[in-house]
Design a protein around this motif. Sequence first.
Motif, PDB file in Angstrom:
ATOM      1  N   VAL A  66       0.855  -1.193   0.000  1.00 23.23           N
ATOM      2  CA  VAL A  66       0.000   0.000   0.000  1.00 23.23           C
ATOM      3  C   VAL A  66       0.884   1.235   0.000  1.00 23.23           C
ATOM      4  N   HIS A  67       0.619   2.144  -0.944  1.00 23.36           N
ATOM      5  CA  HIS A  67       1.376   3.392  -1.072  1.00 23.36           C
ATOM      6  C   HIS A  67       0.464   4.562  -0.727  1.00 23.36           C
ATOM      7  N   VAL A  68       0.898   5.407   0.204  1.00 25.10           N
ATOM      8  CA  VAL A  68       0.142   6.615   0.535  1.00 25.10           C
ATOM      9  C   VAL A  68       1.079   7.810   0.429  1.00 25.10           C
ATOM     10  N   SER A  69       0.564   8.902  -0.097  1.00 21.07           N
ATOM     11  CA  SER A  69       1.345  10.125  -0.236  1.00 21.07           C
ATOM     12  C   SER A  69       0.738  11.200   0.651  1.00 21.07           C
ATOM     13  N   LEU A  70       1.564  11.834   1.452  1.00 19.95           N
ATOM     14  CA  LEU A  70       1.088  12.805   2.425  1.00 19.95           C
ATOM     15  C   LEU A  70       1.089  14.223   1.868  1.00 19.95           C
ATOM     16  N   SER A  71       0.157  15.025   2.342  1.00 15.16           N
ATOM     17  CA  SER A  71       0.125  16.446   1.996  1.00 15.16           C
ATOM     18  C   SER A  71       0.794  17.234   3.114  1.00 15.16           C
ATOM     19  N   SER A  72       0.936  18.529   2.910  1.00 13.14           N
ATOM     20  CA  SER A  72       1.675  19.347   3.869  1.00 13.14           C
ATOM     21  C   SER A  72       0.997  19.356   5.239  1.00 13.14           C
ATOM     22  N   ALA A  73       1.830  19.508   6.278  1.00 18.48           N
ATOM     23  CA  ALA A  73       1.371  19.594   7.664  1.00 18.48           C
ATOM     24  C   ALA A  73       0.438  18.449   8.042  1.00 18.48           C
ATOM     25  N   THR A  74       0.849  17.238   7.752  1.00 23.17           N
ATOM     26  CA  THR A  74       0.040  16.067   8.068  1.00 23.17           C
ATOM     27  C   THR A  74       0.249  15.657   9.522  1.00 23.17           C
ATOM     28  N   THR A  75      -0.847  15.552  10.254  1.00 20.54           N
ATOM     29  CA  THR A  75      -0.798  15.035  11.618  1.00 20.54           C
ATOM     30  C   THR A  75      -0.854  13.518  11.567  1.00 20.54           C
ATOM     31  N   VAL A  76      -0.650  12.890  12.713  1.00 24.93           N
ATOM     32  CA  VAL A  76      -0.735  11.430  12.758  1.00 24.93           C
ATOM     33  C   VAL A  76      -2.146  10.981  12.397  1.00 24.93           C
ATOM     34  N   LYS A  77      -3.133  11.716  12.870  1.00 28.22           N
ATOM     35  CA  LYS A  77      -4.523  11.364  12.549  1.00 28.22           C
ATOM     36  C   LYS A  77      -4.749  11.423  11.041  1.00 28.22           C
ATOM     37  N   ARG A  78      -4.205  12.448  10.384  1.00 28.72           N
ATOM     38  CA  ARG A  78      -4.348  12.554   8.923  1.00 28.72           C
ATOM     39  C   ARG A  78      -3.596  11.443   8.207  1.00 28.72           C
ATOM     40  N   LEU A  79      -2.483  10.994   8.798  1.00 29.02           N
ATOM     41  CA  LEU A  79      -1.758   9.861   8.228  1.00 29.02           C
ATOM     42  C   LEU A  79      -2.663   8.636   8.179  1.00 29.02           C
ATOM     43  N   PHE A  80      -3.327   8.337   9.286  1.00 24.99           N
ATOM     44  CA  PHE A  80      -4.208   7.165   9.312  1.00 24.99           C
ATOM     45  C   PHE A  80      -5.406   7.356   8.379  1.00 24.99           C
ATOM     46  N   SER A  81      -5.875   8.585   8.246  1.00 21.29           N
ATOM     47  CA  SER A  81      -6.962   8.855   7.297  1.00 21.29           C
ATOM     48  C   SER A  81      -6.498   8.578   5.871  1.00 21.29           C
TER      49      SER A  81
END
Length: 306
Positions: free
Chosen positions: A90-105
């Motif tokens: 599984v590949h996920v790409s993060l956007s700016s200022a990602t919190t841990v909660k946003r990571l799991f989202s």
Amino acid sequence: MHERTSSEANRVVAEKIGRFREIFIPYPRHIEFHSRCDYLRQLGRATRGQAQRGLRVLAPSGSGKTTAALAFVEAVNRELPPKSTDRPVVHVSLSSATTVKRLFSSILRAFGDGFAERGTEETLRQRALTYFGHANTELLIIDEVQHLNFRSGPKSDVTDSLKALLDAGVVPIVFMGTEEAEGMFTRNLQLNGRLLPPCDYDPLRSTVEEERQLFRGYWERLDQEIVSLGLMPEPTGLHHAEVVAALHTVTSGVVGRISRLTEAALDIALRRDARRIELYDLAQATDRWALPLEFTSRNPFKGMQL
């Protein structure tokens, strides 16, 4: 030189640029990265239920990290039986200022969860772990990890959450990002202690013969692929030492930037109905792409005579 800008020209150019972006050159450092990902995946299988390991992959912007990661995902998926619902990588790409909660989202969205934003951080974490189990996920690739490079509170550090995710014993993790993420790893020795030796992409140096040949070989192979795919009738033929040195100046030895510059040059060549990418196209691409984005401070293709 005249460049066509009609709607029909845009359609033709867009179709060919789309095909150009599918090119993946198996350059040695990408091959090494794929091997390390495969090893981490195999290690995860052998140690399921135990604390998992991670892999740090840092490189300058435009190094081709994401392209290499997606190529690995595609290669693994090709091994799946027809109609399989497994998600081994599984590949996920993060956007700016990602919190841990946003990571799991982001992880939940990768699985198609329609309620990826709902719930507490811990609730989202548990749902993500459940998805990993149901989909037989063997490797998680977190891309643009530098966007996690900050403390989410005076007593909370995102690196502690990443360490806890590895300790859950469910899935090993590849952490990909730019050099800006290095501090995130060096400040948490406990997270660092859970990582395999880094697989960072350093720019290729023009002063080292082996690296200079790797750089030149990448450019020549890209030129061949453009003709093989029918994107241009003829190869550039621009493999002279002067041209390769100019390419190195513009890209700073980052091979992914060769592809970006070539894409811009291909766009120009197609619009002027050229039979091949020429020095003019590389010069214009440098003016329009590399200089405005500050990848280089000068255009070495201007005035070049071969």
